[in-house]
Design a protein around this motif. Structure first.
Motif, short mmCIF file in Angstrom:
data_model
loop_
_atom_site.label_atom_id
_atom_site.label_comp_id
_atom_site.label_asym_id
_atom_site.label_seq_id
_atom_site.Cartn_x
_atom_site.Cartn_y
_atom_site.Cartn_z
N VAL A 54 0.85 -1.18 0.00
CA VAL A 54 0.00 0.00 0.00
C VAL A 54 0.89 1.24 0.00
N GLY A 55 0.59 2.17 -0.89
CA GLY A 55 1.41 3.37 -1.00
C GLY A 55 2.40 3.31 -2.14
N TYR A 91 -8.98 -1.76 1.86
CA TYR A 91 -8.41 -0.56 1.26
C TYR A 91 -7.68 -0.88 -0.05
N GLU A 92 -7.01 -2.03 -0.11
CA GLU A 92 -6.30 -2.40 -1.33
C GLU A 92 -7.26 -2.50 -2.51
N ARG A 114 -8.15 1.25 -3.66
CA ARG A 114 -7.10 1.89 -4.47
C ARG A 114 -6.97 1.20 -5.82
N ARG A 117 -7.86 8.28 3.20
CA ARG A 117 -6.65 7.48 3.01
C ARG A 117 -6.14 7.57 1.57
N ASP A 125 -2.20 8.62 -0.64
CA ASP A 125 -1.60 7.42 -1.22
C ASP A 125 -0.82 7.82 -2.47
#
Length: 381
Positions: free
Chosen positions: A178-179, A262-263, A266, A299, A303
């Motif tokens: 993530v990120g 969350y994955e 995104r 969030r 990112d």
């Protein structure tokens, strides 16, 4: 396709036709007449093309999951008096009607907070686009939610039907961390994000007007909505504004995006932008639902992957204070804000207040339909 169809069987009863399915569920026949909904449109197409393939999975062992297609009877009509058809027509509901919905979690600060129940217990129609769930909180000005009685989950020889099974788009894998940034598609067009202070801040109208202005400027525009609750209204007004291609998260098999991992959120955002980025597309405009403090949105803003695919933002606000706070939040996250618009521009006084304290343009929502105004918002590369 039509939004309501008759099954070949002429009975509306639900007899048990096999003791249990392979998953341990009871198996029942489908009702004769089912009203499908916007979120279930792709599953409804499959059902209409070959009804004999499908049945209901029912019984105490059934545990619904987000995206599972449920057939339900309307038992009491309260807040939602209509359900949106696959064609985005608002069909009037009658008590006793059988409707096809998808289970989903909903976050709507002006309406309901709802979750997927852990059984086929009586629950609620939580969104007119065709979402079923259990309401746990509601705005003080909202009527109680319309009540429904789930009859069973739509199933076939492969098991329970989830929206992802028949969706025309599937999520492609992204970097596991993530990120992490992701390499853009070769020739990806410029991307404008539309965000806002909250639900009903004017995001969708501002986006449709921006799409119209860019189209008036001679550009080919694609438009989409990557988060929110499934409904046809927003995609339809993007079409009305002139978008050549329109998609939303329901095209990827998600009735809502609230409480997704969350994955997935995104990945969905990047996949949506890539799916809208056809070879001759000049600009992609994408709406992010709710406000900048909503969980997944807050969030996303920070990112690096999200920032790598979004070139600039048009921000919708209801008042000057919200505009100032929102622009500051976006800029501190590292995003470029091209302009502020939205509900506040309905008021000349609120617009003047915002212009006095902001360092970005404040644009009348419908003024963005002008080609020159829209063209000035294009990100510089």
């Amino acid at each position: 396709m039509t939004s309501t169809f008759e099954m070949q069987s002429q009975t509306s009863s639900l007899p048990i036709i096999a003791a249990h399915t392979a998953q341990g569920h009871q198996r029942a026949e489908l009702p004769a007449r089912i009203q499908s909904s916007y979120t279930t449109r792709f599953a409804a197409q499959a059902l209409e093309s070959d009804p004999s393939r499908f049945h209901l999975a029912t019984g105490a062992t059934v545990v619904p999951q987000a995206g599972d297609v449920v057939i339900a009877r309307v038992t009491e009509i309260l807040n939602h008096k209509r359900v949106e058809t696959p064609e985005s027509r608002k069909a009037i509901l009658f008590e006793g009607a059988i409707i096809m919905l998808a289970y989903g979690n909903r976050y709507a600060a002006d309406q309901f907070l709802a979750h997927v129940p852990d059984s086929l217990e009586p629950c609620h129609l939580v969104a007119a686009g065709g979402v079923a769930g259990m309401v746990t909180e509601q705005h003080v000005n909202m009527d109680d939610p319309t009540r429904i009685e789930p009859l069973g989950l739509l199933a076939d020889e492969h098991g329970v039907v989830n929206l992802t099974r028949f969706s025309p788009y599937q999520l492609r894998p992204l970097p596991a961390t993530v990120g992490a940034e992701v390499a853009p598609l070769p020739g990806r067009p410029r991307v404008i994000g539309v965000l806002g202070t909250s639900m009903n801040s004017g995001k969708s109208t501002a986006m449709a007007c921006l799409v119209n202005g860019l189209t008036n400027a001679g550009l080919k525009v694609s438009a989409g909505k990557s988060t929110g609750t499934g409904a046809g209204n927003d995609p339809m007004i993007y079409h009305d504004g002139g978008a050549a291609k329109v998609l939303d998260f329901t095209d990827f098999g998600f009735p809502t995006t609230f409480k997704l991992e969350y994955e997935q959120v995104r990945s969905l955002t990047v996949n949506l932008i890539d799916a809208l980025s056809e070879t001759d597309t000049d600009v992609v405009v994408v709406e992010i639902a709710d406000g900048v403090y909503q969980g997944e949105t807050a969030r996303l803003l920070r990112d690096p992957l999200f920032q790598s695919v979004l070139d600039t933002v048009v921000f919708a606000a209801s008042d000057a204070l919200g505009a100032v706070a929102g622009v500051r939040e976006l800029q501190e996250a590292g995003l470029e804000v091209a302009a502020v618009s939205g509900v506040l521009t309905s008021s000349p006084l609120a617009t003047a207040e915002a212009r006095q304290v902001l360092d970005v343009p404040v644009l009348d929502t419908f003024g963005m339909t002008a080609a020159d105004t829209a063209r000035d918002l294009l990100p510089r590369r």
